[in-house]
Design a protein around this motif. Structure first.
Motif, PDB file in Angstrom:
ATOM      1  N   THR A   1      -8.788 -20.518 -14.757  1.00 53.13           N
ATOM      2  CA  THR A   1     -10.233 -20.689 -14.592  1.00 53.13           C
ATOM      3  C   THR A   1     -10.946 -19.354 -14.744  1.00 53.13           C
ATOM      4  N   ILE A   2     -12.243 -19.404 -14.583  1.00 52.37           N
ATOM      5  CA  ILE A   2     -13.076 -18.191 -14.561  1.00 52.37           C
ATOM      6  C   ILE A   2     -13.620 -18.025 -13.152  1.00 52.37           C
ATOM      7  N   LYS A   3     -13.403 -16.829 -12.596  1.00 56.82           N
ATOM      8  CA  LYS A   3     -13.881 -16.516 -11.236  1.00 56.82           C
ATOM      9  C   LYS A   3     -14.731 -15.254 -11.318  1.00 56.82           C
ATOM     10  N   PRO A   4     -15.618 -15.019 -10.346  1.00 55.01           N
ATOM     11  CA  PRO A   4     -16.274 -13.710 -10.269  1.00 55.01           C
ATOM     12  C   PRO A   4     -15.234 -12.630  -9.950  1.00 55.01           C
ATOM     13  N   VAL A   5     -15.385 -11.459 -10.511  1.00 55.56           N
ATOM     14  CA  VAL A   5     -14.524 -10.344 -10.122  1.00 55.56           C
ATOM     15  C   VAL A   5     -14.849  -9.997  -8.668  1.00 55.56           C
ATOM     16  N   PRO A   6     -13.837  -9.903  -7.800  1.00 48.40           N
ATOM     17  CA  PRO A   6     -14.108  -9.703  -6.368  1.00 48.40           C
ATOM     18  C   PRO A   6     -14.592  -8.283  -6.066  1.00 48.40           C
ATOM     19  N   VAL A   7     -15.127  -8.101  -4.847  1.00 48.56           N
ATOM     20  CA  VAL A   7     -15.784  -6.844  -4.473  1.00 48.56           C
ATOM     21  C   VAL A   7     -15.016  -6.165  -3.325  1.00 48.56           C
ATOM     22  N   PRO A   8     -14.604  -4.918  -3.530  1.00 53.02           N
ATOM     23  CA  PRO A   8     -13.874  -4.215  -2.457  1.00 53.02           C
ATOM     24  C   PRO A   8     -14.805  -3.779  -1.333  1.00 53.02           C
ATOM     25  N   LYS A   9     -14.302  -3.865  -0.100  1.00 50.90           N
ATOM     26  CA  LYS A   9     -15.046  -3.399   1.068  1.00 50.90           C
ATOM     27  C   LYS A   9     -14.487  -2.036   1.501  1.00 50.90           C
ATOM     28  N   LYS A  10     -14.893  -1.618   2.688  1.00 52.68           N
ATOM     29  CA  LYS A  10     -14.429  -0.343   3.259  1.00 52.68           C
ATOM     30  C   LYS A  10     -12.895  -0.271   3.191  1.00 52.68           C
ATOM     31  N   ALA A  11     -12.371   0.857   2.760  1.00 48.73           N
ATOM     32  CA  ALA A  11     -10.925   1.082   2.687  1.00 48.73           C
ATOM     33  C   ALA A  11     -10.232   0.138   1.706  1.00 48.73           C
TER      34      ALA A  11
ATOM     35  N   HIS B   1       2.169 -11.864  -6.260  1.00 52.42           N
ATOM     36  CA  HIS B   1       2.100 -10.692  -5.375  1.00 52.42           C
ATOM     37  C   HIS B   1       2.823  -9.463  -5.916  1.00 52.42           C
ATOM     38  N   GLU B   2       3.631  -9.615  -6.975  1.00 49.44           N
ATOM     39  CA  GLU B   2       4.355  -8.438  -7.489  1.00 49.44           C
ATOM     40  C   GLU B   2       3.576  -7.841  -8.663  1.00 49.44           C
ATOM     41  N   TYR B   3       2.418  -7.276  -8.363  1.00 50.94           N
ATOM     42  CA  TYR B   3       1.600  -6.800  -9.475  1.00 50.94           C
ATOM     43  C   TYR B   3       1.320  -5.303  -9.394  1.00 50.94           C
ATOM     44  N   MET B   4       0.904  -4.761 -10.533  1.00 49.43           N
ATOM     45  CA  MET B   4       0.520  -3.349 -10.627  1.00 49.43           C
ATOM     46  C   MET B   4      -0.672  -3.280 -11.565  1.00 49.43           C
ATOM     47  N   GLY B   5      -1.323  -2.147 -11.589  1.00 50.87           N
ATOM     48  CA  GLY B   5      -2.459  -2.051 -12.487  1.00 50.87           C
ATOM     49  C   GLY B   5      -3.161  -0.713 -12.378  1.00 50.87           C
ATOM     50  N   THR B   6      -4.475  -0.728 -12.565  1.00 55.36           N
ATOM     51  CA  THR B   6      -5.273   0.484 -12.655  1.00 55.36           C
ATOM     52  C   THR B   6      -6.429   0.379 -11.660  1.00 55.36           C
ATOM     53  N   VAL B   7      -6.651   1.443 -10.905  1.00 54.20           N
ATOM     54  CA  VAL B   7      -7.771   1.430  -9.969  1.00 54.20           C
ATOM     55  C   VAL B   7      -9.057   1.366 -10.778  1.00 54.20           C
ATOM     56  N   ALA B   8      -9.872   0.323 -10.517  1.00 59.62           N
ATOM     57  CA  ALA B   8     -11.049   0.074 -11.355  1.00 59.62           C
ATOM     58  C   ALA B   8     -12.358   0.322 -10.607  1.00 59.62           C
ATOM     59  N   ALA B   9     -12.358   0.165  -9.284  1.00 62.84           N
ATOM     60  CA  ALA B   9     -13.576   0.392  -8.507  1.00 62.84           C
ATOM     61  C   ALA B   9     -13.177   0.717  -7.083  1.00 62.84           C
ATOM     62  N   LEU B  10     -14.019   1.531  -6.437  1.00 62.85           N
ATOM     63  CA  LEU B  10     -13.696   1.996  -5.080  1.00 62.85           C
ATOM     64  C   LEU B  10     -14.685   1.415  -4.081  1.00 62.85           C
ATOM     65  N   GLY B  11     -14.175   0.854  -2.991  1.00 61.23           N
ATOM     66  CA  GLY B  11     -15.025   0.385  -1.907  1.00 61.23           C
ATOM     67  C   GLY B  11     -15.703   1.554  -1.207  1.00 61.23           C
ATOM     68  N   PRO B  12     -16.660   1.253  -0.297  1.00 55.65           N
ATOM     69  CA  PRO B  12     -17.430   2.313   0.350  1.00 55.65           C
ATOM     70  C   PRO B  12     -16.529   3.340   1.047  1.00 55.65           C
ATOM     71  N   GLY B  13     -16.752   4.613   0.749  1.00 54.17           N
ATOM     72  CA  GLY B  13     -16.055   5.696   1.463  1.00 54.17           C
ATOM     73  C   GLY B  13     -14.665   6.015   0.961  1.00 54.17           C
ATOM     74  N   VAL B  14     -14.135   5.258   0.004  1.00 51.67           N
ATOM     75  CA  VAL B  14     -12.754   5.508  -0.436  1.00 51.67           C
ATOM     76  C   VAL B  14     -12.700   6.764  -1.297  1.00 51.67           C
ATOM     77  N   ASP B  15     -11.898   7.752  -0.890  1.00 51.60           N
ATOM     78  CA  ASP B  15     -11.648   8.910  -1.748  1.00 51.60           C
ATOM     79  C   ASP B  15     -10.155   9.201  -1.869  1.00 51.60           C
ATOM     80  N   GLU B  16      -9.339   8.312  -1.333  1.00 50.38           N
ATOM     81  CA  GLU B  16      -7.888   8.485  -1.422  1.00 50.38           C
ATOM     82  C   GLU B  16      -7.380   8.205  -2.838  1.00 50.38           C
TER      83      GLU B  16
ATOM     84  N   ASN C   1      -7.627  -4.820  -3.125  1.00 48.00           N
ATOM     85  CA  ASN C   1      -6.500  -4.393  -2.291  1.00 48.00           C
ATOM     86  C   ASN C   1      -6.941  -3.377  -1.254  1.00 48.00           C
ATOM     87  N   SER C   2      -6.415  -3.505  -0.054  1.00 48.44           N
ATOM     88  CA  SER C   2      -6.545  -2.442   0.943  1.00 48.44           C
ATOM     89  C   SER C   2      -5.850  -1.189   0.397  1.00 48.44           C
TER      90      SER C   2
END
Lengths: 364, 364, 364, 364
Positions: B33-43, B84-99, B159-160
Motif C-alpha cells: 500500500t501507500i502510507k505517509p512517511v512517518p515522523v520521528p519524535k524526540k530521540a 525487523h531485520e533491516y538497515m538503511g540510511t539516516v534520512a531525518a532527525l527528530g527534535p534535538g538528535v545530534d548523535e 527508530n529510537s
C-alpha cells in the motif's frame, strides 16, 4: 590416648582413641558402633561434635543410601556415618593449620571442593567436578560431610578448614547447627538470586501449619495454597506485576509453571526442591518472559559465614524453627520425630556432648 | 515534500510525503500500500530502508499476527507493517538528535525499552516491563520494530536512536541486515552465557544440510543428530566431561533434557527455540547438577554494536548465510523462498533502494 | 489556577499558579522569590515539596555555583533553585503517567539519566554521558535535581518518575528526606562494593563527636583518629588481616594511602570524599595488593528503593541523625546551622508544608 | 635414576636424579649449579622445561631479590632459581594425578593459590591471602613459580596442576612461553575490564619503536607520545567522548591522571605498571567522573587457558614479539639482551632441551 603424628592436640581437650558413631549398613539399618577417632590431614581439623540437626536429606540418605554412591554406581560403604548439619569444638589440628585454635566453637558447611577443577577455581565449590572422588584409589580431595565422607551422627569428625565457620558466643549449640541451612538459603537469595533489599520474593512450599512462623520470621504476607490460588494471590499482593524472585521449595509437579507465572518479565526461579519424576514445563512461557531457572546445590560461596553473622545479630531467629532435642543414643527416635513430624516437629537436634537433652526424656 | 515541524532534513536526501509499505490485514494477507512517511519524535530518527532480511519470526507474525496483540488481547492493527531485520540510511532527525547525521548508514536492533521500568533501569531493555505499551492512550515509549510498531517491509521507518548501530563502509547492505541476528547470538554467548575464549559450547538444532557452513564459520566439530546420538557424541568429543554451555536452537520436545546431559556440573543452557507445547523436563537432573536454564529474548545489552564490530573485522562472515535477494515488490516470493527453503535458502534479503535485485529476476 | 494541557490534576490537591522558591543569584546570594509552578512533561510528575534536608553539597553549590555550570563553562543561571534531598506529595501527573497517583507520598533521588547513552543503557544513570545536557537548545533529557535543574528549596518541583520512591506511611517527612542519602550509602556498599553480610567494612572520616552515633547505628567498633593511629587500630581489630572494604569519607590528603593499608589483598576502597587538590598516592602499593579504587557518584542502581525498604523496617534509624527543623522562609538560618554545626547539628531539615516547624522558633 | 615413592614416571621419558639450574645468590649473582630434580606432591607434576622466556620482572628479581622475601622480611634463599615464563613436557605425576599424562606439552601460569583463603575461595587465586607462605614451617600451599618457589631457569620444575595449560601441537615452544603473558593481558581485558567486542581501549606505555608491531597485532591507531599529546590524540580519535578502558603500562608519574582524562565517565583504568615512588593523583577527578582504578596482579581466573585458545587460533601472533633465542647455559647473555634491548630485543627465550639455539651462536 589419641596422638597421631603431626597432629596438634591440647591437654585441655583430651581425645579418646575411639568414639561412638552411628553407621548405615543396608538402607534403613542404622547401628550405634565404636570407631577409631579419625585423623585430620593438611588443612583439616578434628571437630568434637556437640550438636547435629536432622535434615530431610538425611532421612533420604538413610532410606536410599548416599546419592553419590547410588548415582555414581560406587560400592556401598557399609561403615558410613551420615549427618551433615553439625557443630562442635575444634579438638585437634592437622599439619600446618593455624587458622583455627583448639577449643574454638565452629559450625560446618557440607562441601569442601577439590580446589583444582574448573568450578572450584571459579569459587563454585559446591559444583566441584570431582564431587565424590575421595574413595579408594582416586582421591581428588573433594569432601561432602555426611554425603561422601563420614558425617555428624558421631562424637568426632574430620573437616577441611574450608568448611568451618566460627560461632559467636551468644549462639546456642542448637542454633549453630542451623547455620548451614541458613547459609544455603542465603546463597540462594544473594549469590544465585542477586536479591537486594527492597525486591520482592516468594517462597513456595511451606506447610500450612507453619505459615505463622513465616510471618514471625519476617514475611510480609503468607498465602495458604489450600485455600486460594497461589499465583493469583501473589500477583494481587504484588499489584499485578509479578515478583522478582521465587524460591521453589514444594517440589510439586506443576511448581515451575506456577513459579513462572508469579515472577515478572526477566525474573528468576530458584529450585530448592524438585518433583520425583520428570514434569511438564511450559518452556515457551519461560523463554518469552525471559525467566531464569536454576537449582541450588547446597550452601556455596561461603554464604554460611554470612548466615552466621546474620544469626549472631538475631536477624534470623533460628530458635523459632528448632523444636526438639535428643541425645546421640536416641537418634532413631529423633529421626522418627523428624520424619513423622511428631508434635509438629520442625528442626530436631541431637546433642552429643554437654547440656542434658531434656526433650529426649520428656519425649520418650 | 516531507517537512514536519522540528524535524531536521537535508536537501541531499529528499524524502517523499508517502511511501510504499506492505501491511498485514488478516493473517497471511499482505498488501503493498501507500502510507505517509512517518515522523520521528524526540530521540528518534527516520531511517530510509535499504535492505531487510526475512526472519523465521516474520513468517510467524505474518501467519499468526504480532505476539503482543495475540497474547495481550490487544486490538488487531490492520495497518501494521512487519519486518525487523533491516538497515538503511539516516534520512531525518527528530527534535534535538545530534548523535547521528543524515546520510549515515545504520542497522537497527529491535527493542527500544521504555527507560522507566525496573528492567530498563537495569539495562535489560529487551525485557521491558512496558513491552507493547505504545498503543492508543497508553504510550510508555517501548517500541519493538516489526512486532509492536511498524517495521521494515517498507521504504521508511522511525527508530529510537537507542536501536541504531553505525555500519562500516566495508560491509554490504545485505550483511548489515544480519547484524541484529548476530547481536542476538552474541548476547546469548557473552552477556547471558558469560562465555569466554577457550570455553566449550554446543549449538543444537542446525539442519543437517547446513553443517558444512558451521565448520566454515568456525565450529571445531559438527554432529549430525540423524546419524548419531548427539549427547554421546558431545561427551565423547569433550573427553567425557560435558561442555560449559549449550545454545538450544532445535525446539525439540526433549531438547532441554538432552542439553542438560551435554553440559557439565554448573553449566548453562540458553534456549533460543522452544517446543510448541509444554514438554517433560527432568527437573531433578537440572537441580542436582546445578544447571542454569534461561531463554534469550532478542538482542539485549547493546550486543548489536559488538556484532557489528565483529562482522566489520570479518570475524563472522555473514555472506556465508545470505543466499537470496529480491526487490521490495517481490516480498511474497521472498517469503516463500524463506518459508519453503527453496534452493536451500538460508537468509533471504529484500532490497528497497539501490542496487538491482538480480536474484529476483533470476528466481522468478 | 494551575491547569496545564495534558497534565492530570485532582480537586483534592489544588495547585496554585505560582509558588515561593529560593533562587541563587551570584554565589552566596539566595533570594526568596515567586516563580510559576513548573509543568511536568511525559514520564514526569509535579511534586509538592513537604520537606527538604540540607546536604554539604548544597552548601558548596550555594557558595560556588552548580558544578555542571562551573566545570562545563555553562552560562550561570541566575534563576536556579538548589536543594536535592527532598520529599513530598505527588500533585500532578505529566502526559501518560500512571505509575503514580496524585496524593502519594514520595521521596526523590537526584539523577534521571538521558536513557540513550552507553551508561544509561547499562543501568549506570548517575554516570550519564549526557550529564548536564538539559540547557537551552540541547536537551538530552538528563536531569539532576538541584544540580542542573531546579531543586527542592521551593514549594513544588518537577521530577522524572525514574527518580521517585514511594514512602511508607510509618516514615516521617523528615526521615524520608534522608532516603536519598541512605540510598547513596547503600549503592556504595552493595552495588559498587559487592559487600555481603559477614564481611568487614571501615567507614573513615566521621567526626569524633559523632562516634557514639556510629555505635548506635550498628558499628561494632569506633576508632577516634585523634587518639590512635587508625590503620594500626583497624588491623588490630581485624586480627591483622585487613578489612574487605573501606568507604573513605574524610577527603584527607593521605586518606587513600591509609585506606589501602586497612584493606586486605584484593580489597576495595570507595571514595565518598576527596581532597581539594591532587594528593600523593602510593600507586605501587595499590597494584601489588590488587586493591580496587573507585568513587561514588550519587545514588545509582535504584538503591534508594532499597534504602526506603531498610528504613521502613527500622533497620536504619534516620531519626538519630536528624537534629533540627526549620520553615522554608528560614532557609538561611537552616543553612547556617548546617554549615557551622550549631548545637551539634547533623541533618537539618526544612519543612515546606504541614506541621509547625517548632525548632525554627526555638532556635531563633 | 629418579624414582621417588608414589610418583608416576614413564620409561619413555627417563629423568636424571640431578639437573642443571641457575641459582640466585646475592643480588645479580647468578650461578649455574647442579640440584636434585624436585619431587611432585599431591596435585602436582614434574615439568621438564623446554623453553623459558625472560620477563622484565625476572630482571628485577635478579637485581633486587624476590619481592615476597624483600617485602615480607623473609630470609633470603641463596639457592633460589628464578624464571616464570616457561613451558615444557609433563615428566612425572604426583600421587593421584590423572588430569595430565606424561609426555603432554604444557605451559604454566605463575600462581597456585592456597585454596583455603577468602580470595582463593572466590576464584581470585592471584591475590591469595597466603601469598608467599610456603617457606619453612608454614606451608599453606601457595606457590608462585620463580617468585616464591623455584622457577624455570633450570631443566625441571614442580608445578601444581592448577597452573598447567595444555599446548596445541601447532604452537612452537617459543610461542608457548608467552601464553602466561598473554593470559595476564586477557585477564586485564576480560575479567578485570569487562571489555567486550566493540568497546574502545587504550594501551599506554609502548615504546615508540614498537608502535608498528601494535598495528600488526590489531590496534586501529597508534599514537607516539613523543610527538603528540596522548590525551588530546585519544580524545580526538574517539570523537571527543573518551574511551571505555585504559591499560596503563608506562608507570610514568602522571600516568593515572592522563589515563583518567582518556576514559569516559564511568570508565576504567587498569594499572599494569606503576611509578617507582608515590605520585600525585587528581583524586577529585576520578571521583567526579566515576572512574574505576585497579592493578593487575598476574594472570588470574584461568585466563591463560583462554590465551592459549586464542593463540592456537592465530588470533594473537606471538611470533611478532619473540625476537631472540639462547641456550640455557647462555642465560647471562640472554638477560643482557633483554635488559639492554640489544638488537631491538623484545621477547628473549631460553631453550633448555630440543632444537639448536641458533641465535645464541650468532649473537655471541
Amino acid at each position: 590416648m589419641y596422638q597421631p603424628d603431626n597432629v596438634k592436640i591440647s591437654p585441655d581437650l583430651p581425645i579418646p582413641e575411639t568414639m561412638r558413631a552411628w553407621v548405615l549398613g543396608d538402607p534403613d539399618q542404622l547401628t550405634l558402633t565404636i570407631k577409631p577417632v579419625p585423623v585430620p590431614k593438611k588443612a583439616e581439623v578434628l571437630v568434637r561434635i556437640d550438636a547435629v540437626a536432622i535434615c530431610a536429606t538425611d532421612l533420604e540418605i538413610i532410606h536410599h543410601g548416599p546419592p553419590a554412591m547410588i548415582q555414581g554406581g560406587l560400592p556401598y560403604n557399609k561403615n558410613f556415618t551420615p549427618g551433615h548439619e553439625y557443630m562442635g569444638t575444634v579438638a585437634a589440628l592437622g599439619p600446618g593449620v593455624d587458622e583455627y585454635k583448639i577449643g574454638e566453637r565452629v559450625t560446618v558447611e557440607i562441601h569442601a571442593g577439590c580446589g583444582q577443577c574448573k568450578r572450584c577455581r571459579e569459587g563454585m565449590y559446591t559444583s566441584c567436578h570431582n564431587y565424590g572422588l575421595n574413595y579408594g584409589d582416586v582421591d581428588k580431595g573433594h569432601r561432602a560431610n555426611g554425603f561422601t565422607t563420614d558425617g555428624g551422627f558421631a562424637e568426632y569428625a574430620v573437616n577441611s578448614i574450608n568448611t568451618l565457620v566460627r560461632v559467636s558466643d551468644e549462639m546456642s549449640d542448637e542454633e549453630a547447627t542451623l547455620v548451614v541451612t541458613a547459609g544455603t538459603a542465603m546463597y540462594g537469595l544473594t549469590e544465585l538470586g542477586g536479591l537486594v533489599a527492597g525486591e520482592s520474593v516468594v517462597v513456595t512450599g511451606t506447610r500450612d501449619n507453619r505459615l505463622q512462623i513465616g510471618l514471625e520470621l519476617g514475611a510480609d504476607y503468607v498465602v495458604n495454597a489450600k485455600n486460594e490460588d497461589p499465583v493469583a494471590a501473589v500477583r494481587k499482593l504484588n499489584g499485578g506485576k509479578g515478583v522478582d524472585y521465587v524460591i521453589e521449595c514444594s517440589g510439586a509437579p506443576d511448581a515451575v509453571n506456577e513459579a513462572a507465572r508469579m515472577v515478572n518479565r526477566g525474573g528468576r526461579i530458584c529450585l530448592a526442591a524438585f518433583p520425583g519424576k520428570p514434569a511438564e514445563v511450559d518452556i515457551a512461557y519461560l523463554v518469552r518472559n525471559n525467566i531464569y531457572v536454576f537449582g541450588i546445590r547446597g550452601e556455596g560461596k561461603s554464604a554460611t559465614h554470612r548466615a552466621e553473622a546474620f544469626m549472631a545479630q538475631k536477624r534470623f531467629d533460628a530458635t523459632k524453627v528448632h523444636t526438639h532435642t535428643f541425645a546421640l543414643e536416641d537418634l532413631p527416635t529423633a529421626l522418627r520425630y523428624a520424619r513423622e513430624r511428631i508434635e509438629d516437629a520442625i528442626k530436631v537436634v541431637v546433642k552429643t556432648h554437654g547440656h542434658a537433652a531434656v526433650n529426649s526424656v520428656a519425649a520418650e
